[in-house]
Motif scaffolding. Structure first.
Motif, short mmCIF file in Angstrom:
data_model
loop_
_atom_site.label_atom_id
_atom_site.label_comp_id
_atom_site.label_asym_id
_atom_site.label_seq_id
_atom_site.Cartn_x
_atom_site.Cartn_y
_atom_site.Cartn_z
N ILE B 6 9.13 56.34 4.84
CA ILE B 6 9.31 55.00 4.27
C ILE B 6 8.06 54.60 3.49
O ILE B 6 8.14 54.08 2.40
CB ILE B 6 9.62 53.98 5.39
CG1 ILE B 6 11.01 54.29 5.96
CG2 ILE B 6 9.57 52.55 4.85
CD1 ILE B 6 11.41 53.42 7.12
N GLY B 7 6.91 54.94 4.07
CA GLY B 7 5.65 54.64 3.39
C GLY B 7 5.58 55.31 2.03
O GLY B 7 5.28 54.67 1.02
N TYR B 8 5.89 56.63 2.00
CA TYR B 8 5.85 57.36 0.72
C TYR B 8 6.83 56.77 -0.28
O TYR B 8 6.51 56.56 -1.45
CB TYR B 8 6.18 58.85 0.94
CG TYR B 8 5.02 59.64 1.51
CD1 TYR B 8 3.73 59.48 1.01
CD2 TYR B 8 5.22 60.57 2.54
CE1 TYR B 8 2.67 60.22 1.54
CE2 TYR B 8 4.17 61.31 3.06
CZ TYR B 8 2.89 61.11 2.55
OH TYR B 8 1.85 61.84 3.06
N SER B 9 8.05 56.54 0.23
CA SER B 9 9.07 56.02 -0.69
C SER B 9 8.65 54.69 -1.27
O SER B 9 8.80 54.43 -2.47
CB SER B 9 10.42 55.83 0.02
OG SER B 9 10.72 56.97 0.75
N SER B 10 8.11 53.87 -0.41
CA SER B 10 7.73 52.55 -0.88
C SER B 10 6.59 52.65 -1.89
O SER B 10 6.56 51.95 -2.90
CB SER B 10 7.39 51.69 0.33
OG SER B 10 6.29 50.89 0.07
N TYR B 11 5.67 53.61 -1.66
CA TYR B 11 4.59 53.82 -2.63
C TYR B 11 5.16 54.27 -3.97
O TYR B 11 4.78 53.77 -5.04
CB TYR B 11 3.60 54.84 -2.10
CG TYR B 11 2.50 55.15 -3.10
CD1 TYR B 11 1.47 54.24 -3.32
CD2 TYR B 11 2.51 56.34 -3.82
CE1 TYR B 11 0.48 54.51 -4.25
CE2 TYR B 11 1.52 56.61 -4.75
CZ TYR B 11 0.50 55.69 -4.96
OH TYR B 11 -0.47 55.95 -5.88
N GLY B 142 15.91 43.06 1.28
CA GLY B 142 15.02 43.52 2.34
C GLY B 142 14.84 45.03 2.35
O GLY B 142 15.46 45.77 1.59
N GLY B 143 13.96 45.51 3.23
CA GLY B 143 13.71 46.94 3.43
C GLY B 143 13.34 47.62 2.13
O GLY B 143 12.61 47.08 1.31
N LEU B 144 13.86 48.86 1.94
CA LEU B 144 13.63 49.58 0.71
C LEU B 144 14.62 49.16 -0.37
O LEU B 144 14.37 49.34 -1.56
CB LEU B 144 13.74 51.08 0.93
CG LEU B 144 12.53 51.77 1.58
CD1 LEU B 144 12.81 53.25 1.72
CD2 LEU B 144 11.27 51.54 0.77
#
Ligand SMILES: Nc1ncnc2c1ncn2[C@@H]1O[C@H](COP(=O)(O)OP(=O)(O)O)[C@@H](O)[C@H]1O
Ligand SMILES: [Mg+2]
Lengths: 273, 321
Positions: B6-11, B142-144
């Protein structure tokens, strides 16, 4: 195929002045580049404009076509005062010039250089390029056909897709002439079309100008130092010296004129021999 | 999905959103400079006026600044394009006929004046504290999903701008713009109203920069003075265009991707060294230095940028050197 141009069809009859230059003055600092110059260019003529370097011929063309404003005097086109109008306004009234030192769109191909010229291109309106692609494509095809005709008329087909910046000096001169052809103008001022052009090409260039004059009725005013070319093409010939008109008439009389010999032709023959 | 994923995707989503926003502004600059040869170094000014216009129109009433009209996103975005176009019209009307370096001076000047106004007219802009709580489209998802939908929106806008500009550039309109850039005298001798056409390109390019400002304001939900600093807009966008290939829209987008990635990664790298004290203060200069270095390396290797301007005449039509 006929391509409408914007040129106002003139009511001026054959042999009457289409262009009157009346008492033009222009100085740069202390230099009186054009100093009370007046003469007329008649419809259907090929008028020569000769005179020593620095006589003010180029400056006069620059004023007549609206690139700079005269200090005083006026320019009449078909009898109407057009002094101080912008080059694009005069273009639409059928008056164009070429440059002594060629000015080409160096990053455009030879063909594109010519295609850029005609007026009334739907494709030059951004909104039409987005929302009326049909009309744009239709006009573009007409312009392309005309540009290709002009290229073959000038014998420049071989360098059709070459960038204009890569052309030789002579080819650029031809391109200058081509631009004036594409404009659909009735009156064309040519500034030293023969300078830097080889003798064979020069002969062809002269023929081309003559054909344009005869077949399309284009009126020319030509600045040129090649007296054979002037003698072959031009009648009348106007002689300028020190910013104003020294004399005018047909080339045979001009050649005998003592003042012209002193001011210009004497030095020309001296150079040639 | 694991937390790390999730961290990578959000980045990645953040990175691409920024690239797309910069891409929009880069396309505007490319129309100004790359296509028409207009030396616009006031991107920050057009960005700012667009961002503030959108902020004022779309936020809720707060009493800290004018506006609070609570209008939808697209109203703010269109208004941003209009206000930046009006600003460009004023600047252009005065300067467009002058030599290109004067346009540069005028655009820098206008951008700086605008910054002073934004800073000092507290009643309108809330001064240095800026305007916050700008609504971000799709945030409620919300979320991704929220950021992803916002990315899709920005990319959609980017595609529209790209397609319209490409159409224009590869039409007789683009030909005339390139002609003017090549030789103004010849364009005038060809009957073109050079001043009007230049003004047109200047206004359209600047209004695209204003649109970029609006997108940025919605993305950060905030617009403050730092965002209008020339470093973050004018400087980076110029580098993106030059590195990618001035005159080539695809090149400009590539430039935005490369330069923004470097810019954002350089922050992480520098953080990884966990610099403290004196060195930490110098971090922004280090980042600028890195970008400058990349610009130099790219220009050494590719004089015209990574994807140079394509000549419609095909591969025969290349300038001789
Ligand atoms: N832009 C200018 N600034 C200063 N002097 C000029 C300028 N243009 C022309 N001149 C001067 O005006 C005179 C006429 O030049 P020009 O019109 O080029 O003559 P020609 O074309 O007959 O050789 C020359 O003395 C030239 O140096
Ligand atoms: Mg001359």
């Amino acid at each position: 195929m006929s391509l409408d141009t914007n040129a106002e069809t003139s009511a001026t009859p054959e042999g009457q002045p289409v262009l009157s230059i009346q008492g033009i003055y222009k100085s740069f600092g202390g230099v009186h580049a054009v100093d009370g110059c007046s003469f007329e260019v008649n419809k259907g003529s090929i008028t020569g404009l000769i005179g020593p370097n620095g006589a003010g011929k180029t400056t006069l063309f620059t004023i007549v076509t609206g690139f700079i404003k005269p200090d005083s005097g006026s320019v009449l086109l078909h009898g109407k005062d057009v002094t101080g109008e912008e080059p694009h306004e005069l273009f639409h009234k059928g008056l164009v010039r070429t440059f002594q030192i060629p000015h080409e769109f160096h990053g455009l191909t030879t063909l594109e250089n010519l295609m850029a010229v005609p007026a009334e291109q739907d494709g030059e309106n951004l909104f039409k390029t987005w929302f009326m692609p049909g009309a744009v494509a239709k006009r573009e095809a007409e312009v392309r056909a005309l540009a290709e005709d002009t290229l073959s008329f000038l014998g420049l087909d071989r360098v059709r897709d070459e960038l204009a910046g890569n052309l030789s000096g002579g080819q650029k001169k031809l391109l200058e002439l081509g631009r004036s052809m594409m404009s659909g103008a009735e009156i064309v001022l040519l500034d030293e079309p023969g300078a830097g052009v080889n003798p064979t090409l020069l002969l062809q260039l002269g023929e081309k100008i003559q054909r344009l004059n005869e077949e399309r009725g284009i009126t020319f005013c030509i600045v040129e130092h090649n007296m054979d070319m002037i003698a072959r093409l031009c009648d009348p010939v106007v002689v300028m010296a020190a910013g104003s008109v020294l004399t005018q008439g047909n080339m045979d009389d001009i050649r005998k004129d003592q003042r012209v010999l002193e001011a210009y032709l004497g030095s020309q023959t001296a150079e040639a021999s | 999905m694991s937390d790390q994923m999730i961290g990578y995707s959000s980045y990645l989503i953040t990175l691409l959103t920024m690239v797309a926003i910069y891409g929009v502004m880069g396309l505007g600059l490319n129309l100004n400079w790359g296509v028409t040869g207009l030396f616009n170094v006031g991107i920050a000014g057009f960005f700012a006026i667009g961002a503030y216009t959108a902020a004022i129109l779309t936020t809720e009433e707060t009493g800290k600044h004018i506006g609070g009209f609570d209008m939808p996103f697209w109203v703010g975005a269109i208004a941003a394009m209009i206000t930046s176009a009006i600003l460009a019209w004023f600047v252009g009307k005065i300067c467009i006929r002058l030599r290109s370096d004067y346009l540069a001076i005028a655009t820098i000047g206008i951008a700086e004046i605008l910054r002073l106004i934004l800073k000092n007219e507290m009643w309108a802009t809330n001064g240095a504290r800026g305007i916050s709580n700008i609504p971000k489209p799709f945030e409620s998802l919300g979320g991704l999903a929220g950021p992803l939908a916002f990315l899709a929106l920005v990319v959609g806008i980017l595609i529209v701008v790209y397609v319209l500009l490409e159409k224009g550039q590869h039409s007789p309109w683009g030909r005339i713009m390139r002609a003017i850039r090549d030789n103004e005298l010849a364009a005038r001798a060809s009957g073109k109203n050079v001043e009007r056409l230049r003004l047109e390109a200047f206004i359209i390019g600047s209004s695209i920069m204003g649109l970029g400002g609006a997108l940025s304001a919605h993305y950060f939900k905030f617009i403050g003075l730092e965002a209008t600093e020339p470093l973050l807009t004018t400087f980076l966008i110029w580098v993106m265009m030059i590195v990618g290939g001035s005159g080539n829209n695809r090149g400009v987008l590539l430039g935005a991707l490369i330069i923004w990635s470097l810019w954002s990664m350089s922050e992480m790298v520098i953080q990884a060294f966990s610099l403290t004290g004196e060195f930490a203060v110098r971090v922004p200069y280090m980042r600028m230095f890195i970008i400058g270095l990349v610009l130099n390396i790219v220009l050494q290797k590719y004089g015209q940028g990574i994807l140079p301007e394509r000549h419609p005449g095909g591969k025969d039509a290349q300038p001789k050197r």
